[in-house]
Design an enzyme around this catalytic site. Sequence first.
Site, PDB file in Angstrom:
ATOM      1  N   GLU A  77       5.134  -3.692  12.098  1.00 53.15           N
ATOM      2  CA  GLU A  77       4.159  -2.489  12.482  1.00 53.15           C
ATOM      3  C   GLU A  77       2.641  -3.264  11.305  1.00 53.15           C
ATOM      4  O   GLU A  77       2.880  -3.873  10.870  1.00 53.15           O
ATOM      5  CB  GLU A  77       4.388  -1.512  10.943  1.00 53.15           C
ATOM      6  CG  GLU A  77       5.383  -1.230  11.532  1.00 53.15           C
ATOM      7  CD  GLU A  77       5.349   0.133  12.274  1.00 53.15           C
ATOM      8  OE1 GLU A  77       3.928   0.166  13.399  1.00 53.15           O
ATOM      9  OE2 GLU A  77       6.282   0.572  14.266  1.00 53.15           O
TER      10      GLU A  77
ATOM     11  N   LYS B 171      12.336  -7.268   1.001  1.00 54.93           N
ATOM     12  CA  LYS B 171      11.053  -8.315  -0.347  1.00 54.93           C
ATOM     13  C   LYS B 171      10.191  -7.429   0.109  1.00 54.93           C
ATOM     14  O   LYS B 171       9.308  -7.095   1.647  1.00 54.93           O
ATOM     15  CB  LYS B 171      11.631  -9.088   0.652  1.00 54.93           C
ATOM     16  CG  LYS B 171      10.516 -10.306  -0.472  1.00 54.93           C
ATOM     17  CD  LYS B 171       9.398 -11.380   0.161  1.00 54.93           C
ATOM     18  CE  LYS B 171       8.135 -10.889   0.017  1.00 54.93           C
ATOM     19  NZ  LYS B 171       7.723 -10.572  -0.870  1.00 54.93           N
ATOM     20  N   PRO B 172      10.212  -6.616  -1.341  1.00 55.36           N
ATOM     21  CA  PRO B 172       9.134  -5.910  -1.003  1.00 55.36           C
ATOM     22  C   PRO B 172       7.806  -6.566  -1.783  1.00 55.36           C
ATOM     23  O   PRO B 172       7.851  -7.916  -1.691  1.00 55.36           O
ATOM     24  CB  PRO B 172       8.684  -5.039  -2.248  1.00 55.36           C
ATOM     25  CG  PRO B 172       9.618  -5.951  -3.306  1.00 55.36           C
ATOM     26  CD  PRO B 172      11.067  -6.880  -2.178  1.00 55.36           C
TER      27      PRO B 172
ATOM     28  N   ASN C  88       0.905  -1.487  -0.226  1.00 54.27           N
ATOM     29  CA  ASN C  88      -0.447  -0.040  -0.371  1.00 54.27           C
ATOM     30  C   ASN C  88       0.890   1.209  -0.124  1.00 54.27           C
ATOM     31  O   ASN C  88       0.464   2.349  -1.238  1.00 54.27           O
ATOM     32  CB  ASN C  88      -1.203  -0.298   1.244  1.00 54.27           C
ATOM     33  CG  ASN C  88      -0.777  -0.254   2.218  1.00 54.27           C
ATOM     34  OD1 ASN C  88       0.505  -0.231   2.783  1.00 54.27           O
ATOM     35  ND2 ASN C  88      -1.276   0.623   3.117  1.00 54.27           N
TER      36      ASN C  88
ATOM     37  N   GLU D 178       9.397   3.141  13.909  1.00 53.77           N
ATOM     38  CA  GLU D 178       9.417   3.693  13.422  1.00 53.77           C
ATOM     39  C   GLU D 178       9.873   4.989  13.333  1.00 53.77           C
ATOM     40  O   GLU D 178       9.366   5.919  14.106  1.00 53.77           O
ATOM     41  CB  GLU D 178       9.162   3.468  11.568  1.00 53.77           C
ATOM     42  CG  GLU D 178       8.564   1.620  11.824  1.00 53.77           C
ATOM     43  CD  GLU D 178       8.900   1.494  10.481  1.00 53.77           C
ATOM     44  OE1 GLU D 178       8.053   1.596  10.273  1.00 53.77           O
ATOM     45  OE2 GLU D 178       9.899   0.402   9.795  1.00 53.77           O
TER      46      GLU D 178
ATOM     47  N   SER E  51       4.796  -8.650  -3.164  1.00 58.28           N
ATOM     48  CA  SER E  51       4.545  -9.367  -5.143  1.00 58.28           C
ATOM     49  C   SER E  51       3.931  -8.941  -5.552  1.00 58.28           C
ATOM     50  O   SER E  51       3.358  -8.764  -7.138  1.00 58.28           O
ATOM     51  CB  SER E  51       4.263 -10.436  -4.845  1.00 58.28           C
ATOM     52  OG  SER E  51       4.524 -11.717  -3.738  1.00 58.28           O
TER      53      SER E  51
ATOM     54  N   CYS F 270      -3.207   1.798   6.880  1.00 54.45           N
ATOM     55  CA  CYS F 270      -3.822   1.478   8.499  1.00 54.45           C
ATOM     56  C   CYS F 270      -3.687   2.612   9.423  1.00 54.45           C
ATOM     57  O   CYS F 270      -4.184   1.608   9.942  1.00 54.45           O
ATOM     58  CB  CYS F 270      -2.067   0.828   8.541  1.00 54.45           C
ATOM     59  SG  CYS F 270      -0.247   1.495   8.754  1.00 54.45           S
TER      60      CYS F 270
HETATM   61  P1  NDP Z   1       1.269  -9.071   4.463  1.00 56.73           P
HETATM   62  O1  NDP Z   1       0.891  -9.384   5.887  1.00 56.73           O
HETATM   63  O2  NDP Z   1       0.165  -9.964   3.531  1.00 56.73           O
HETATM   64  O3  NDP Z   1       2.770  -8.767   3.418  1.00 56.73           O
HETATM   65  C1  NDP Z   1       2.936  -8.196   3.460  1.00 56.73           C
HETATM   66  C2  NDP Z   1       4.538  -8.542   3.683  1.00 56.73           C
HETATM   67  O4  NDP Z   1       4.865  -9.686   3.620  1.00 56.73           O
HETATM   68  C3  NDP Z   1       4.821  -8.794   1.758  1.00 56.73           C
HETATM   69  O5  NDP Z   1       5.821  -7.980   1.474  1.00 56.73           O
HETATM   70  C4  NDP Z   1       4.103 -10.679   1.599  1.00 56.73           C
HETATM   71  O6  NDP Z   1       4.797 -10.749   0.937  1.00 56.73           O
HETATM   72  C5  NDP Z   1       5.103 -10.954   3.527  1.00 56.73           C
HETATM   73  N1  NDP Z   1       4.292 -12.417   3.696  1.00 56.73           N
HETATM   74  C6  NDP Z   1       3.923 -12.937   3.368  1.00 56.73           C
HETATM   75  N2  NDP Z   1       3.930 -13.577   4.272  1.00 56.73           N
HETATM   76  C7  NDP Z   1       5.007 -13.706   4.812  1.00 56.73           C
HETATM   77  C8  NDP Z   1       5.874 -15.336   5.300  1.00 56.73           C
HETATM   78  N3  NDP Z   1       5.250 -15.608   5.860  1.00 56.73           N
HETATM   79  N4  NDP Z   1       6.589 -14.024   6.126  1.00 56.73           N
HETATM   80  C9  NDP Z   1       7.441 -13.595   5.247  1.00 56.73           C
HETATM   81  N5  NDP Z   1       6.962 -12.190   4.694  1.00 56.73           N
HETATM   82  C10 NDP Z   1       5.691 -12.455   4.614  1.00 56.73           C
HETATM   83  O7  NDP Z   1       0.492  -7.550   4.312  1.00 56.73           O
HETATM   84  P2  NDP Z   1      -0.164  -6.380   3.105  1.00 56.73           P
HETATM   85  O8  NDP Z   1       0.556  -7.131   1.903  1.00 56.73           O
HETATM   86  O9  NDP Z   1      -1.773  -7.122   2.637  1.00 56.73           O
HETATM   87  O10 NDP Z   1      -0.325  -5.205   3.425  1.00 56.73           O
HETATM   88  C11 NDP Z   1      -1.569  -4.661   4.726  1.00 56.73           C
HETATM   89  C12 NDP Z   1      -1.339  -4.690   5.852  1.00 56.73           C
HETATM   90  O11 NDP Z   1      -0.144  -4.266   5.498  1.00 56.73           O
HETATM   91  C13 NDP Z   1      -2.590  -4.743   6.043  1.00 56.73           C
HETATM   92  O12 NDP Z   1      -2.837  -5.154   7.352  1.00 56.73           O
HETATM   93  C14 NDP Z   1      -2.438  -2.999   6.645  1.00 56.73           C
HETATM   94  O13 NDP Z   1      -3.090  -2.601   8.029  1.00 56.73           O
HETATM   95  C15 NDP Z   1      -0.346  -3.230   7.081  1.00 56.73           C
HETATM   96  N6  NDP Z   1       0.075  -2.126   7.063  1.00 56.73           N
HETATM   97  C16 NDP Z   1       0.340  -2.035   8.426  1.00 56.73           C
HETATM   98  C17 NDP Z   1       1.208  -0.354   8.167  1.00 56.73           C
HETATM   99  C18 NDP Z   1       1.764  -0.132   9.801  1.00 56.73           C
HETATM  100  O14 NDP Z   1       2.621   1.075   9.665  1.00 56.73           O
HETATM  101  N7  NDP Z   1       1.087  -0.708  10.903  1.00 56.73           N
HETATM  102  C19 NDP Z   1       1.207  -0.110   7.598  1.00 56.73           C
HETATM  103  C20 NDP Z   1       0.681   0.077   6.896  1.00 56.73           C
HETATM  104  C21 NDP Z   1       0.237  -1.754   6.302  1.00 56.73           C
HETATM  105  P3  NDP Z   1       3.474 -11.747  -0.196  1.00 56.73           P
HETATM  106  O15 NDP Z   1       2.400 -10.654  -0.382  1.00 56.73           O
HETATM  107  O16 NDP Z   1       4.674 -11.081  -1.805  1.00 56.73           O
HETATM  108  O17 NDP Z   1       3.841 -12.887  -0.160  1.00 56.73           O
END
Ligand code: NDP
Length: 477
Positions: A246, A171-172, A148, A458, A174, A280
């Site tokens: 976070e 790792k961003p 996001n 952060e 995907s 978030c």
């Molecule tokens: P995800 O938790 O699905 O994914 C975040 C990252 O983690 C991606 O790069 C994903 O890879 C990776 N990931 C997924 N599973 C694993 C694992 N088992 N081990 C290591 N890495 C993993 O979140 P979203 O991308 O859907 O983002 C949305 C969420 O982020 C919302 O809940 C939002 O609230 C939260 N968020 C929190 C913020 C904060 O500062 N508190 C700020 C912004 C967002 P991939 O998707 O490539 O498989």
Amino acid sequence: MYRSMMLINGKRVGGASGRFDVIHNPANQEPVAEVAIGEVIDAVKALEAAQCAFPGWASVSPKRRCDLLHDAAEIVRERADRIAELLTVEMGKAIRDSRREVLSAADSLDYFAEEGLRNIGDWISTAETRSIVTKQPVGVISLITPWNYPVELLAWKAGPAIAAGCTAVAKPSSLAPVAATEFVMAINDAGLPPGVLNIVHGSGETVGAELVTNPISRKISFTGETSTGRWIMEAAARHLKRVSLELGGHAPMIVFDDADIDAAASACVRRAFGNMGQVCISVNRVYVADEIAEDFTEKVVRRTLGLRIGDPLDPEVDLGPMVSEAQRRKTREHIEDAVQKGANILCGGRAPEGDLFAKGYYFLPTVLADVDHRMRIMREETFGPVAPIMQFSDDEEAVRLANDTEYGLAAYIYTNSLRRAIRTAERLEAGSVGVNVGSIIDHHAPFGGWKQSGIGRELSHRGLDEYMEIKHIRLGL
Ligand code: NDP
């Protein structure tokens, strides 16, 4: 079509698999970029490169690290238009907001460049001893980020990691890896030694999990969903790694009867619908005092209807599509659940009509009234453009409702009473509270969650400390 490679040990590389994935524009389904697919072996190579680079980078002078980060920030600014465009076409953010995000990421690098110079320790004297308390970099860090705010959230991690003398593998997501990768390339082009900042693509379950479990990394800095954060914390425990998490949020906004209603209504619309609510710290629940509810709600609806929705590359547009059909479906489900339980849709509640919107994941910003806490929308993170408005009759009730959530990332208050502002802000269970402001982000101030919204901070000097170990050196005289 644009090709997005990984960066390992200073080299732009494809993955060991040699395969590429195609990213599609969520506004129209057109292919926008080919992305090198990373696998576990690529993550291991990147971690090894970061491990090799660590001793050298840790011993570089803070001033040199500062200069490099400032140079990196300049390169990011020079490339801001290009990075912002990639960000918009890969995840749908309105181009004005993408540009703002990239420029803010450059500002974070500048902030941590300077903060890294202020690595201040302690000197403690007793009769026969002197104690030096100093801070040293943690080591290799895994930086895992969501889709996001793929550039800015990476800057909040990479900036302090580099300033502290750590090396890192990013790792961003995907879903949106392209702009984040360009950002990392820009930082490297400032002259960072090979291996200091690497980036690998791939799924969280394979590449992400390797970055979490491989003992080379000493800390995981993660932003994403609470459920993923929980898994990471458990996995990290096996090696007692440090974690910064976070996670999700469900921010309340309380509008008291003495508030500036216009200011509150416009902050509500900006904070609930910006980036299509995929933030978030979005306003997820609005609590408004009975006395002003009608006036406030009418102003929110009027402003919402004035938002311009369309092609996110158009600089006049406020809102583009959502990132994916899955996000749009979840938003619809939350609205349907609320309506079934008695909510009324005051505007939105569906996808816009017309050719422009036919192929994209568009959804109209939605205002709901007559909501209550039995509804999923008041309890679960929707991550979509919905502002549910509920009334309250006294301050006690407002605080109780606002705290009735498992999350604790951000909260917002609108009031013209200083006493009420302070008393309420102190009672809200959240890492950040905005009083009469629609944004709680400030590079100088810490950002992070309470409860299920995370661990660690952060930004600010506390954000830098997350990448430092404390050492006590005791000298006998
Ligand atoms: P995800 O938790 O699905 O994914 C975040 C990252 O983690 C991606 O790069 C994903 O890879 C990776 N990931 C997924 N599973 C694993 C694992 N088992 N081990 C290591 N890495 C993993 O979140 P979203 O991308 O859907 O983002 C949305 C969420 O982020 C919302 O809940 C939002 O609230 C939260 N968020 C929190 C913020 C904060 O500062 N508190 C700020 C912004 C967002 P991939 O998707 O490539 O498989």
